[in-house]
Design an enzyme around this catalytic site. Structure first.
Site, PDB file in Angstrom:
ATOM      1  N   HIS A  67       0.802  -1.233   0.000  1.00 44.13           N
ATOM      2  CA  HIS A  67       0.000   0.000   0.000  1.00 44.13           C
ATOM      3  C   HIS A  67       0.833   1.281   0.000  1.00 44.13           C
ATOM      4  O   HIS A  67       0.276   2.370  -0.155  1.00 44.13           O
ATOM      5  CB  HIS A  67      -0.912   0.038   1.231  1.00 44.13           C
ATOM      6  N   GLU A 172      -6.238 -11.862   7.439  1.00 45.89           N
ATOM      7  CA  GLU A 172      -7.059 -10.708   7.072  1.00 45.89           C
ATOM      8  C   GLU A 172      -8.425 -11.106   6.537  1.00 45.89           C
ATOM      9  O   GLU A 172      -9.088 -10.290   5.893  1.00 45.89           O
ATOM     10  CB  GLU A 172      -6.344  -9.882   5.995  1.00 45.89           C
ATOM     11  N   ASP A 198      -8.192  -4.706   6.856  1.00 45.25           N
ATOM     12  CA  ASP A 198      -8.765  -5.739   5.989  1.00 45.25           C
ATOM     13  C   ASP A 198      -9.657  -6.686   6.777  1.00 45.25           C
ATOM     14  O   ASP A 198     -10.744  -7.052   6.305  1.00 45.25           O
ATOM     15  CB  ASP A 198      -7.647  -6.527   5.295  1.00 45.25           C
TER      16      ASP A 198
HETATM   17  C1  3PY Z   1      -4.468  -3.985   7.454  1.00 44.73           C
HETATM   18  O1  3PY Z   1      -4.822  -3.317   8.427  1.00 44.73           O
HETATM   19  O2  3PY Z   1      -5.258  -4.529   6.676  1.00 44.73           O
HETATM   20  C2  3PY Z   1      -3.053  -4.146   7.155  1.00 44.73           C
HETATM   21  O3  3PY Z   1      -2.698  -4.881   6.287  1.00 44.73           O
HETATM   22  C3  3PY Z   1      -2.040  -3.384   7.933  1.00 44.73           C
HETATM   23  O4  3PY Z   1      -2.143  -3.504   9.196  1.00 44.73           O
HETATM   24 MG    MG Z   2      -4.171  -5.449   4.945  1.00 43.50          MG
END
Ligand code: 3PY
Ligand code: MG
Length: 285
Positions: A67, A172, A198
């Site tokens: 990112h 995530e 995420d």
């Molecule tokens: C998220 O928060 O999705 C990340 O990948 C970074 O912490």
């Molecule tokens: Mg992330």
């Protein structure tokens, strides 16, 4: 038991203290030993900023290719800037878990990688194998890379050098949560790292880190890491949130990102400065 030998002069130790140089523990060893470790994400592709952050006393920093604004071509100057002695260990979040992405970051001198969006033990297994050499992995080997100290590590040192690299996989998604015990058990995976943005979005509770669904996920990841002898990690939006995660066994923390820390510090500083200045002075004309 006496630590002195009767054949030696009274009071002298039986064996002289070893003069072997002691190698400091790698970040990986420290993470697996459960030491609380703190770092931050670098979103800006600035070697200048990387150097400042590296000197702040953090245990690690992470150059974010997923990112952040840095691209693969920016990695070398960033890693060089972050490599002064006694500075944070430099890691890279690769864009994806492909062999070449991981290998390139490590060849340039990253001490480990974070891989986003790992949803299954199969994916985690493949990623872990891209970090290490045979028989534990399938990483391509080249000796004259920065990661191998330009040939001075030699063939004999390759396995040890690869062994010290930290492998962080990101949890995530609901699928990753479902499979987290198996992901944690994968040989070579060292840190199960929640991406709270995420994960909360994927759970349908965007940004709600106090939501019971998210708290249950945190508990689950903490337990999986503990059962597998791995570290649990997370990015915290506020340093005060560390306590809640630590209570669930988390030890590997990112204090947000350098951009967010800068933004918050400037806003807070500006607020204090405005309050200290008081109301506007009336013009006298
Ligand atoms: C998220 O928060 O999705 C990340 O990948 C970074 O912490
Ligand atoms: Mg992330």
């Amino acid at each position: 038991m006496s630590r002195h030998c009767s054949k030696c002069a009274a009071g002298k130790p039986a064996t002289a203290p070893s003069r072997e140089p002691t190698t400091p523990a790698s970040l990986r060893q420290r993470a697996l030993a459960g030491e609380p470790l703190f770092g931050t994400f670098l979103f800006s592709d600035s070697p200048f900023v990387a150097e400042v952050v590296a000197r702040c006393g953090l245990d690690w920093l992470l150059i974010d290719l997923e990112h952040g604004t840095a691209d693969s071509a920016d990695l070398l100057p960033m890693l060089l800037a972050a490599s002064a002695p006694d500075t944070a260990v430099a890691l890279v979040r690769v864009e994806t878990g492909e062999r070449i992405r991981i290998g390139r970051a490590l060849d340039l001198g990253a001490q480990g990688v974070m891989v986003p969006q790992i949803h299954s033990a199969e994916q985690a297994h493949q990623v872990a194998r891209w970090l290490r050499t045979q028989p534990d992995g399938e990483r391509g080997i080249a000796l004259f890379t920065r990661g191998m100290d330009f040939g001075t590590v030699g063939h004999a040192g390759v396995a040890k050098r690869h062994e010290d690299l930290t492998c962080i996989v990101q949890i995530e998604s609901p699928a990753a949560l479902e499979a987290v015990d198996e992901i944690g058990a994968v040989e070579g995976v060292d840190v199960l790292f929640i991406g709270p943005t995420d994960l909360t979005h994927a759970l349908g509770i965007p940004g709600q880190i106090e939501h019971p669904l998210y708290r249950a996920a945190v508990t689950r990841v903490g337990q999986a890491a503990k059962a597998a002898g791995k570290a649990a990690g997370v990015l915290v939006w506020n340093p005060e949130d560390v306590g809640g995660y630590a209570a669930e066994g988390f030890t590997f923390f990112s204090i947000s990102s350098e951009v967010s820390v800068l933004d918050k510090a400037l806003r807070a500083g500006l607020g204090s400065a405005r309050r200290a200045a008081g109301p506007p002075i009336e013009a006298e004309f």
